[in-house]
Motif scaffolding. Structure first.
Motif, PDB file in Angstrom:
ATOM      1  N   MET A   1       0.836  -1.199   0.000  1.00  0.00           N
ATOM      2  CA  MET A   1       0.000   0.000   0.000  1.00  0.00           C
ATOM      3  C   MET A   1       0.875   1.256   0.000  1.00  0.00           C
ATOM      4  O   MET A   1       1.910   1.284   0.660  1.00  0.00           O
ATOM      5  CB  MET A   1      -0.871   0.034   1.259  1.00  0.00           C
ATOM      6  N   PRO A   2       0.450   2.290  -0.733  1.00  0.00           N
ATOM      7  CA  PRO A   2       1.217   3.535  -0.724  1.00  0.00           C
ATOM      8  C   PRO A   2       1.262   4.146   0.676  1.00  0.00           C
ATOM      9  O   PRO A   2       0.398   3.861   1.510  1.00  0.00           O
ATOM     10  CB  PRO A   2       0.428   4.450  -1.673  1.00  0.00           C
ATOM     11  N   GLU A   3       2.240   4.988   0.923  1.00  0.00           N
ATOM     12  CA  GLU A   3       2.339   5.668   2.211  1.00  0.00           C
ATOM     13  C   GLU A   3       1.092   6.522   2.437  1.00  0.00           C
ATOM     14  O   GLU A   3       0.582   7.151   1.507  1.00  0.00           O
ATOM     15  CB  GLU A   3       3.587   6.550   2.221  1.00  0.00           C
ATOM     16  N   GLY A   4       0.610   6.524   3.654  1.00  0.00           N
ATOM     17  CA  GLY A   4      -0.566   7.346   3.963  1.00  0.00           C
ATOM     18  C   GLY A   4      -1.893   6.649   3.734  1.00  0.00           C
ATOM     19  O   GLY A   4      -2.948   7.224   3.971  1.00  0.00           O
ATOM     20  N   VAL A   5      -1.836   5.388   3.272  1.00  0.00           N
ATOM     21  CA  VAL A   5      -3.079   4.625   3.070  1.00  0.00           C
ATOM     22  C   VAL A   5      -3.107   3.465   4.067  1.00  0.00           C
ATOM     23  O   VAL A   5      -2.164   2.676   4.129  1.00  0.00           O
ATOM     24  CB  VAL A   5      -3.188   4.072   1.632  1.00  0.00           C
TER      25      VAL A   5
END
Length: 208
Positions: A1-5
């Motif tokens: 998952m991308p950062e912040g998700v």
């Protein structure tokens, strides 16, 4: 998952043994959409699990959840919001919630219409809340294989959150955008989702 998700592992209909496998792999947020099943699982899981209630919540099922869940993602009416606030104040806790917006092309989905949310913000009704913190917006795309339709729905949900903040820029901590599930979460993340609800990809088909 991308950062912040962040991922909410949607664990409804799955046994605690499976939840523990996900927990041992590092998962900490679990989502349930039935009050009874959620309350049964809480004592069987470690104390640092953050439970999200993600289903349609009937007003007569509110009280037992207060103080037990980290977030209620599915606030779909003013009545439900007011009741959660009342019960939270009585219990001496602050409940964290998301306002559910309805943009999908289906009658079966619940939620506020975008205009209703804008009115809520314009009239600053959130100022009346004593023990509830609105953390952002939750929404679902139309249940269809048409990716353009799904993408347009996610754009509309994201726009709703943006407009709410535009109307009430002093809203603090209004930063969660919960949208996207197992089959469409990449589209949701592309449109700005910060919280995705993943069940099948983690647990496989339902167990019971």
């Amino acid at each position: 998952m991308p950062e912040g998700v962040e991922i909410v592992a949607v664990s409804k209909f799955h046994p605690v043994e499976q939840l523990m496998e996900a927990y041992n792999a590092g998962q900490r947020i679990f989502g349930e959409n039935r009050q009874q099943e959620l309350l049964a699982k809480i004592p069987q899981m470690p104390a640092d699990v953050r439970w999200h209630f993600i289903g349609h919540l009937q007003t007569n099922k509110v009280r037992p959840l207060i103080g037990k869940v980290a977030m209620i993602e599915s606030i779909d009416s003013q009545r439900l919001l007011d009741l959660i606030d009342h019960e939270s104040e009585k219990a001496g806790v602050v409940s964290r919630v998301l306002l559910q917006v309805h943009v999908a092309q289906e009658e079966t989905k619940f939620g506020f219409l975008p205009e209703e949310l804008y009115d809520f913000m314009r009239e600053r009704r959130f100022e009346a809340l004593k023990a509830t913190h609105i953390c952002g917006i939750m929404g679902m795309a139309t249940n269809t294989d048409d990716t353009e339709r799904v993408k347009a729905d996610f754009q509309a949900i994201a726009e709703c959150k943006r407009r709410c903040l535009e109307i009430a820029p002093d809203l603090e901590g209004f930063d969660v955008l919960s949208m996207g599930m197992s089959d469409d979460y990449p589209l949701a993340i592309a449109e700005g989702s910060t919280l995705v609800r993943i069940g099948t990809l983690i647990f496989g088909p339902r167990q019971y």
